[in-house]
Design a protein around this motif. Structure first.
Motif, PDB file in Angstrom:
ATOM      1  N   GLN A 131       0.832  -1.197   0.000  1.00 54.64           N
ATOM      2  CA  GLN A 131       0.000   0.000   0.000  1.00 54.64           C
ATOM      3  C   GLN A 131       0.869   1.251   0.000  1.00 54.64           C
ATOM      4  O   GLN A 131       2.024   1.228   0.475  1.00 54.64           O
ATOM      5  CB  GLN A 131      -0.905   0.014   1.221  1.00 54.64           C
ATOM      6  N   ALA A 132       0.332   2.328  -0.506  1.00 57.01           N
ATOM      7  CA  ALA A 132       1.039   3.605  -0.492  1.00 57.01           C
ATOM      8  C   ALA A 132       1.453   3.956   0.939  1.00 57.01           C
ATOM      9  O   ALA A 132       0.681   3.763   1.883  1.00 57.01           O
ATOM     10  CB  ALA A 132       0.153   4.697  -1.071  1.00 57.01           C
TER      11      ALA A 132
ATOM     12  N   TRP B  45      20.416   0.301  -9.629  1.00 63.83           N
ATOM     13  CA  TRP B  45      19.016  -0.103  -9.731  1.00 63.83           C
ATOM     14  C   TRP B  45      18.327   0.820 -10.737  1.00 63.83           C
ATOM     15  O   TRP B  45      18.529   2.046 -10.696  1.00 63.83           O
ATOM     16  CB  TRP B  45      18.301   0.008  -8.386  1.00 63.83           C
ATOM     17  N   PHE B  46      17.527   0.234 -11.588  1.00 67.40           N
ATOM     18  CA  PHE B  46      16.703   0.952 -12.546  1.00 67.40           C
ATOM     19  C   PHE B  46      15.272   0.456 -12.413  1.00 67.40           C
ATOM     20  O   PHE B  46      15.026  -0.591 -11.810  1.00 67.40           O
ATOM     21  CB  PHE B  46      17.186   0.696 -13.987  1.00 67.40           C
ATOM     22  N   ARG B  47      14.343   1.197 -12.984  1.00 64.95           N
ATOM     23  CA  ARG B  47      12.961   0.720 -13.014  1.00 64.95           C
ATOM     24  C   ARG B  47      12.318   1.109 -14.335  1.00 64.95           C
ATOM     25  O   ARG B  47      12.725   2.074 -14.983  1.00 64.95           O
ATOM     26  CB  ARG B  47      12.144   1.279 -11.850  1.00 64.95           C
ATOM     27  N   GLN B  48      11.295   0.338 -14.697  1.00 64.64           N
ATOM     28  CA  GLN B  48      10.577   0.603 -15.938  1.00 64.64           C
ATOM     29  C   GLN B  48       9.093   0.386 -15.715  1.00 64.64           C
ATOM     30  O   GLN B  48       8.659  -0.731 -15.396  1.00 64.64           O
ATOM     31  CB  GLN B  48      11.081  -0.293 -17.065  1.00 64.64           C
TER      32      GLN B  48
ATOM     33  N   ASP C  23       5.597   4.786  -7.998  1.00 66.89           N
ATOM     34  CA  ASP C  23       6.778   3.933  -7.915  1.00 66.89           C
ATOM     35  C   ASP C  23       6.520   2.555  -8.520  1.00 66.89           C
ATOM     36  O   ASP C  23       7.444   1.744  -8.631  1.00 66.89           O
ATOM     37  CB  ASP C  23       7.213   3.756  -6.455  1.00 66.89           C
ATOM     38  N   THR C  24       5.292   2.277  -8.907  1.00 69.63           N
ATOM     39  CA  THR C  24       4.952   0.991  -9.514  1.00 69.63           C
ATOM     40  C   THR C  24       5.737   0.789 -10.807  1.00 69.63           C
ATOM     41  O   THR C  24       5.704   1.640 -11.707  1.00 69.63           O
ATOM     42  CB  THR C  24       3.443   0.915  -9.801  1.00 69.63           C
TER      43      THR C  24
ATOM     44  N   GLN D   1       8.791  -7.237  -9.947  1.00 68.60           N
ATOM     45  CA  GLN D   1       7.663  -6.312 -10.015  1.00 68.60           C
ATOM     46  C   GLN D   1       7.374  -5.699  -8.653  1.00 68.60           C
ATOM     47  O   GLN D   1       7.276  -6.415  -7.645  1.00 68.60           O
ATOM     48  CB  GLN D   1       6.409  -7.042 -10.517  1.00 68.60           C
ATOM     49  N   VAL D   2       7.227  -4.386  -8.643  1.00 68.54           N
ATOM     50  CA  VAL D   2       6.785  -3.655  -7.454  1.00 68.54           C
ATOM     51  C   VAL D   2       5.491  -2.939  -7.812  1.00 68.54           C
ATOM     52  O   VAL D   2       5.454  -2.176  -8.786  1.00 68.54           O
ATOM     53  CB  VAL D   2       7.839  -2.645  -6.986  1.00 68.54           C
TER      54      VAL D   2
END
Length: 123
Positions: free
Chosen positions: A13-14, A36-39, A89-90, A118-119
């Motif tokens: 949860q947020a 760390w990277f995210r997409q 941030d998802t 996955q986040v």
């Protein structure tokens, strides 16, 4: 050769927290800078944080003060502690390793990549 395996993603949860781990194989892990990277869907892969063997770090402005990168060279593991998570941030979070010891923020500077974890942050 370096192999990277991420873990620790999930649904939160947020306002919550998660800690991502990246286990690396390879005897030269401690000499590599790690990142760390995210997409997110429909977006480019973006830089989040990086760390050198001597624990110099850099964090993207979007996560500064909320996320912290760290590493344990004895365990060949890099961590990303994520606090006060937001729905934006998802994303799929990727661990990456350079073949050099200095920090870099560009995706092209990293040679080895994990498969991603996955986040998902719900509002």
């Amino acid at each position: 050769q370096v192999q990277l395996v991420e873990s620790g993603g999930g649904l939160v949860q947020a306002g919550g927290s998660l800690r991502l781990s990246c286990a690396a194989s390879g005897r030269t892990f401690s000499s590599y800078a790690m990142g760390w990277f995210r997409q997110a869907p429909g977006k480019e892969r973006e830089f989040i944080a990086a760390i050198t063997w001597s624990d110099n770090t850099e964090h993207a402005d979007s996560v500064k003060g909320r996320f912290t990168i760290s590493r344990d060279n004895a365990k060949n593991t890099v961590y990303l502690q994520m606090n006060r998570l937001k729905p934006e941030d998802t994303a799929v979070y990727y661990c990456a390793a350079r073949r050099f010891s200095t920090i870099a923020t560009m995706r092209s500077a990293y040679y080895y990549w994990g498969q991603g974890t996955q986040v998902t942050v719900s509002s």
